[in-house]
Design a protein around this motif. Structure first.
Motif, PDB file in Angstrom:
ATOM      1  N   ALA A  36       0.839  -1.198   0.000  1.00  0.00           N
ATOM      2  CA  ALA A  36       0.000   0.000   0.000  1.00  0.00           C
ATOM      3  C   ALA A  36       0.872   1.245   0.000  1.00  0.00           C
ATOM      4  O   ALA A  36       0.520   2.262  -0.590  1.00  0.00           O
ATOM      5  CB  ALA A  36      -0.907   0.005   1.209  1.00  0.00           C
ATOM      6  N   ASP A  37       2.016   1.155   0.647  1.00  0.00           N
ATOM      7  CA  ASP A  37       2.872   2.318   0.793  1.00  0.00           C
ATOM      8  C   ASP A  37       4.332   1.940   0.501  1.00  0.00           C
ATOM      9  O   ASP A  37       5.027   1.418   1.386  1.00  0.00           O
ATOM     10  CB  ASP A  37       2.722   2.863   2.219  1.00  0.00           C
ATOM     11  N   PRO A  38       4.817   2.180  -0.705  1.00  0.00           N
ATOM     12  CA  PRO A  38       6.190   1.797  -1.059  1.00  0.00           C
ATOM     13  C   PRO A  38       7.243   2.433  -0.151  1.00  0.00           C
ATOM     14  O   PRO A  38       8.246   1.795   0.167  1.00  0.00           O
ATOM     15  CB  PRO A  38       6.337   2.298  -2.506  1.00  0.00           C
ATOM     16  N   SER A  40       7.059   3.228   3.113  1.00  0.00           N
ATOM     17  CA  SER A  40       7.141   2.485   4.380  1.00  0.00           C
ATOM     18  C   SER A  40       7.758   1.117   4.155  1.00  0.00           C
ATOM     19  O   SER A  40       8.557   0.643   4.973  1.00  0.00           O
ATOM     20  CB  SER A  40       5.758   2.289   4.989  1.00  0.00           C
ATOM     21  N   GLU A  85       1.437  -7.418   0.830  1.00  0.00           N
ATOM     22  CA  GLU A  85       0.112  -7.991   0.661  1.00  0.00           C
ATOM     23  C   GLU A  85       0.173  -9.168  -0.307  1.00  0.00           C
ATOM     24  O   GLU A  85      -0.602 -10.103  -0.223  1.00  0.00           O
ATOM     25  CB  GLU A  85      -0.849  -6.921   0.160  1.00  0.00           C
ATOM     26  N   TYR A 169       1.825  -0.977  -6.832  1.00  0.00           N
ATOM     27  CA  TYR A 169       0.592  -0.554  -6.172  1.00  0.00           C
ATOM     28  C   TYR A 169      -0.482  -0.639  -7.235  1.00  0.00           C
ATOM     29  O   TYR A 169      -0.654   0.272  -8.023  1.00  0.00           O
ATOM     30  CB  TYR A 169       0.777   0.881  -5.669  1.00  0.00           C
ATOM     31  N   LEU A 174      -7.467  -3.122  -5.416  1.00  0.00           N
ATOM     32  CA  LEU A 174      -8.176  -2.395  -4.365  1.00  0.00           C
ATOM     33  C   LEU A 174      -9.592  -2.948  -4.229  1.00  0.00           C
ATOM     34  O   LEU A 174     -10.203  -3.366  -5.203  1.00  0.00           O
ATOM     35  CB  LEU A 174      -8.244  -0.909  -4.712  1.00  0.00           C
ATOM     36  N   PRO A 175     -10.101  -2.954  -3.022  1.00  0.00           N
ATOM     37  CA  PRO A 175     -11.440  -3.502  -2.831  1.00  0.00           C
ATOM     38  C   PRO A 175     -12.495  -2.781  -3.674  1.00  0.00           C
ATOM     39  O   PRO A 175     -12.471  -1.577  -3.826  1.00  0.00           O
ATOM     40  CB  PRO A 175     -11.691  -3.267  -1.339  1.00  0.00           C
ATOM     41  N   PHE A 190     -15.180  -0.624   3.702  1.00  0.00           N
ATOM     42  CA  PHE A 190     -14.149   0.206   4.337  1.00  0.00           C
ATOM     43  C   PHE A 190     -14.253   1.669   3.911  1.00  0.00           C
ATOM     44  O   PHE A 190     -14.214   2.583   4.738  1.00  0.00           O
ATOM     45  CB  PHE A 190     -12.766  -0.350   3.980  1.00  0.00           C
ATOM     46  N   TYR A 191     -14.387   1.883   2.608  1.00  0.00           N
ATOM     47  CA  TYR A 191     -14.373   3.273   2.113  1.00  0.00           C
ATOM     48  C   TYR A 191     -15.611   4.050   2.563  1.00  0.00           C
ATOM     49  O   TYR A 191     -15.516   5.227   2.905  1.00  0.00           O
ATOM     50  CB  TYR A 191     -14.206   3.290   0.588  1.00  0.00           C
TER      51      TYR A 191
ATOM     52  N   PRO B 103      -5.292  -0.556   1.223  1.00  0.00           N
ATOM     53  CA  PRO B 103      -4.533   0.643   0.855  1.00  0.00           C
ATOM     54  C   PRO B 103      -5.438   1.869   0.926  1.00  0.00           C
ATOM     55  O   PRO B 103      -6.540   1.843   0.386  1.00  0.00           O
ATOM     56  CB  PRO B 103      -4.106   0.383  -0.599  1.00  0.00           C
ATOM     57  N   TYR B 104      -4.974   2.892   1.604  1.00  0.00           N
ATOM     58  CA  TYR B 104      -5.808   4.081   1.753  1.00  0.00           C
ATOM     59  C   TYR B 104      -4.911   5.291   1.970  1.00  0.00           C
ATOM     60  O   TYR B 104      -4.077   5.280   2.887  1.00  0.00           O
ATOM     61  CB  TYR B 104      -6.757   3.898   2.953  1.00  0.00           C
ATOM     62  N   GLY B 106      -2.314   6.332   0.523  1.00  0.00           N
ATOM     63  CA  GLY B 106      -0.873   6.062   0.464  1.00  0.00           C
ATOM     64  C   GLY B 106      -0.337   5.287   1.649  1.00  0.00           C
ATOM     65  O   GLY B 106       0.874   5.154   1.814  1.00  0.00           O
ATOM     66  N   GLU B 107      -1.233   4.756   2.490  1.00  0.00           N
ATOM     67  CA  GLU B 107      -0.768   3.984   3.643  1.00  0.00           C
ATOM     68  C   GLU B 107      -1.571   2.692   3.741  1.00  0.00           C
ATOM     69  O   GLU B 107      -2.600   2.543   3.093  1.00  0.00           O
ATOM     70  CB  GLU B 107      -0.967   4.782   4.938  1.00  0.00           C
ATOM     71  N   THR B 108      -1.079   1.766   4.572  1.00  0.00           N
ATOM     72  CA  THR B 108      -1.835   0.547   4.802  1.00  0.00           C
ATOM     73  C   THR B 108      -2.730   0.752   6.011  1.00  0.00           C
ATOM     74  O   THR B 108      -2.248   1.009   7.102  1.00  0.00           O
ATOM     75  CB  THR B 108      -0.893  -0.640   5.055  1.00  0.00           C
TER      76      THR B 108
END
Lengths: 198, 151
Positions: A36-38, A40, A85, A169, A174-175, A190-191, B103-104, B106-108
């Motif tokens: 999700a975040d390259p 990190s 993931e 990414y 994505l869901p 979630f969203y 993913p949201y 830019g973060e997990t």
């Protein structure tokens, strides 16, 4: 007299301890991680590497190249599974460099012997002969240095695994909302939850 | 004809029951209660939302059934499993919660979903936060899930 200047150099080259017994297998790993975040993910991989006295060769927004002790390769593979993931295109390679190592070592040894002989002639040589021997000695020293550099590089490659990790990414992962047969389940998203709050 | 009236009556009764019932949940430690009553909503100081709502329990099924259905549905939708999920007991019955990586921005993020099937209603709980924040508040959330009941 001239030999006195050149002999320490010769002994110095001969005593670098480059011929110690070591693994002759170089190991490498390449993979693409779905994260999700390259940023990190890169931080985590580099921290893991540095904890094991490794280091990174490259860090960009979508890739890292790491070096770490070859014995930790399996642990690294497990670590990737826990951090991403999904892991795509995982490839682990190994190649034996023993032939190249042996060729370099014998080449260095042969040149060092010739160098020693050349140095033994230098006292009895006239000016012209001395100049010729010096040229030959310089040439041999250059070759020996170059071969020792390649030898060192191979020894490092055998001791430290190389990992090339690309980050991806992918939007399609994505869901997305797929209606469920159970009405209440369609309310969980979630969203929507992040957007609506309460 | 009489059967139809009975079914419509039962449906109205269920809607009325769900509408009148209230969710009772202990506010997770360190959270602020924002809304109580028909639905429960609490927020941590960092903004981690935690919500519990009720839905009609139809069709009636066990928590094992709903845990499988929930997992299957979310995997089909493209969520990534963070944990395999856990069963837990609370005053309303036996429940199940599961956590997803999403993913949201830019973060997990971690999205926790829980279901507790009671006799007539299903309690649904949700919480979500960036993974480090979620990890810090997880224990309090799980403890709170174990207090779900209704009136």
């Amino acid at each position: 007299m001239k030999r006195l200047f050149l002999l320490p150099l010769f002994f110095c080259l001969a005593s670098l301890g480059l011929f110690a017994e070591q693994s002759t297998l170089t190991r490498s790993l390449s993979a693409t991680l779905l994260v999700a975040d390259p940023e990190s993910a890169a931080d985590l991989l580099i921290s893991w590497t540095e904890e094991r006295k490794g280091y990174f060769l490259l860090r960009s927004t979508d890739m890292v190249i790491l070096r770490f002790p070859a014995g930790d390769l399996e642990t690294f593979k497990s670590f990737l599974d826990t951090q991403a993931e999904a892991v795509y295109d995982l490839s682990i390679g190994a190649s034996d460099v023993s032939e190249e190592l042996a060729a370099l070592r014998s080449g260095i040894r042969a040149r060092e012997e010739i160098l020693a002989k050349n140095l033994s002639y230098i006292d009895g040589a006239d000016v012209k002969g001395t100049l010729a021997i010096e040229r030959e000695v310089n040439r041999l020293l250059n070759e020996i240095e170059s071969m020792k550099g390649r030898l060192n590089r191979l020894l490092v490659d055998a001791a430290m695994a190389r990992a090339e990790i690309a980050f991806t990414y992918r939007e399609e992962t994505l869901p997305s909302n797929i209606p469920s047969s159970f009405t209440w389940m369609n309310r969980l998203d979630f969203y929507d939850f992040m957007r609506e709050g309460f | 004809m009489a059967k139809r009236f009975l079914l419509i009556g039962a449906a109205f009764f269920m809607m009325f029951f769900v509408a009148c019932a209230t969710v009772e949940v202990t506010v997770p430690q360190g959270f602020a209660l924002v809304e109580g009553g028909e639905r429960f909503f609490a927020v941590s100081p960092e903004g981690l939302p935690f919500r519990v709502v009720m839905e009609e329990h139809y069709p009636r099924q066990t928590v094992e059934f709903w845990s499988e259905a929930l997992k299957r549905q979310f995997l089909d939708e493209g969520y990534h499993l963070r944990t395999e999920g856990e069963f837990f007991d609370c005053p309303a019955g036996r429940g199940f919660f599961i956590e997803w990586n999403v993913p949201y921005q830019g973060e997990t993020f971690v999205y926790m979903t829980a279901v507790v099937p009671a006799e007539k209603v299903l309690y649904l709980a949700e919480a979500a936060a960036e993974h480090e924040l979620y990890a810090a508040r997880r224990e309090a959330l799980v403890e709170s899930l174990k207090t779900i009941t209704g009136k």
